[in-house]
Design an enzyme around this catalytic site. Structure first.
Site, PDB file in Angstrom:
ATOM      1  N   GLY A  16      -4.343   5.081  12.604  1.00 58.98           N
ATOM      2  CA  GLY A  16      -5.783   5.154  12.425  1.00 58.98           C
ATOM      3  C   GLY A  16      -6.372   3.764  12.440  1.00 58.98           C
ATOM      4  O   GLY A  16      -5.650   2.762  12.411  1.00 58.98           O
ATOM      5  N   GLY A  19      -8.719   0.767   7.592  1.00 57.36           N
ATOM      6  CA  GLY A  19      -9.386   1.448   6.493  1.00 57.36           C
ATOM      7  C   GLY A  19      -9.405   2.955   6.578  1.00 57.36           C
ATOM      8  O   GLY A  19     -10.099   3.620   5.793  1.00 57.36           O
ATOM      9  N   LYS A  22      -4.223   5.155   6.242  1.00 58.26           N
ATOM     10  CA  LYS A  22      -2.858   5.302   6.761  1.00 58.26           C
ATOM     11  C   LYS A  22      -1.805   5.158   5.673  1.00 58.26           C
ATOM     12  O   LYS A  22      -0.892   5.994   5.561  1.00 58.26           O
ATOM     13  CB  LYS A  22      -2.601   4.242   7.852  1.00 58.26           C
ATOM     14  N   GLU A  40       3.514  -1.486   7.076  1.00 61.10           N
ATOM     15  CA  GLU A  40       3.252  -2.720   7.807  1.00 61.10           C
ATOM     16  C   GLU A  40       3.013  -3.869   6.837  1.00 61.10           C
ATOM     17  O   GLU A  40       2.248  -3.747   5.879  1.00 61.10           O
ATOM     18  CB  GLU A  40       2.034  -2.543   8.717  1.00 61.10           C
ATOM     19  N   ASP A  90       3.557   3.704   8.553  1.00 63.03           N
ATOM     20  CA  ASP A  90       2.094   3.660   8.577  1.00 63.03           C
ATOM     21  C   ASP A  90       1.566   2.842   9.747  1.00 63.03           C
ATOM     22  O   ASP A  90       0.417   2.396   9.719  1.00 63.03           O
ATOM     23  CB  ASP A  90       1.524   3.161   7.247  1.00 63.03           C
TER      24      ASP A  90
END
Length: 216
Positions: A16, A19, A22, A40, A90
């Site tokens: 995504g 913000g 994720k 990440e 993510d």
């Protein structure tokens, strides 16, 4: 290699825009599937705050640094995950191409793409990508709420360009399902009914390519 009963996908990626939620959803999937999670490590990138202040000057350094770190992390994490029933990350490694196509000029992007493909060809593709779609206003609110100083210069225009790049890229995918979830005006953290619908996605079957999933 066994899977959790009922789960149809072993390597799941939550994607995504900046913000979109994720990491929050990745944490929920990790608990729900008893899965190994991969997050990440963007906070360690020294070029990130510099890029938001002066994108033209620092875009290539930023994207190359992200690429090296994402590749290193995924290679190590995936190689050490043989005994896990499921893996949830993510981020998708090819988001590096998505962001670079937005931040770099044509010449730098051609160089970057050559480096990307020469480095990453041996890594496996995910079995399922879940993309959280939020409107720009909600993204800006979420970014402001988490209060990262270096993100204060993120513009509406930049988020909209990233959003378009994601959709353009994922509409071309044919190797695995991409499930786009419209999360506009939805708080899946506060509303457990929406969260439960999201958590049910890995237990369903989707066609390879672009899919739209309705939470309402």
């Amino acid at each position: 290699m066994t899977e959790k009963p009922g789960s149809n996908y072993r390597y799941i990626v939550v994607e995504g825009n900046i913000g979109a939620g994720k990491t929050t959803l990745t944490e929920a999937y990790s608990r729900h599937l008893n899965a190994k999670e991969i997050y990440e490590q963007f906070v360690d990138n020294p070029f990130l705050p510099l890029f938001y202040e002066n994108p033209d000057k620092y875009a290539l350094q930023l994207e190359l640094t992200f690429l090296v770190e994402r590749f290193r992390q995924l290679k190590e994490e995936l190689e050490s995950s043989l005994f896990h029933n499921a893996i949830v990350a993510d981020y998708y490694l090819k988001k590096s191409l998505i962001f670079a196509s937005t931040t770099l000029d044509e010449a730098d992007f051609k160089l970057y793409a050559r480096i990307f493909h020469s480095m990453t060809g041996t890594l496996p593709e995910p079995d399922l990508v879940i993309y959280l779609h939020q409107n720009t206003e909600q993204l800006l609110q979420n970014i402001a709420h988490r209060g990262r100083t270096y993100e204060s210069n993120i513009s509406r225009t930049y988020l909209e360009r990233i959003q378009k790049s994601y959709f353009r890229f994922f509409k071309q995918v044919s190797a695995f399902p991409v499930v786009v979830v419209d999360c506009q005006n939805i708080d899946f953290v506060a509303d457990k009914a929406y969260l439960n619908k999201l958590l049910d996605i890995p237990f369903q079957r989707f066609n390879k390519g672009f899919n739209v999933y309705d939470l309402k």
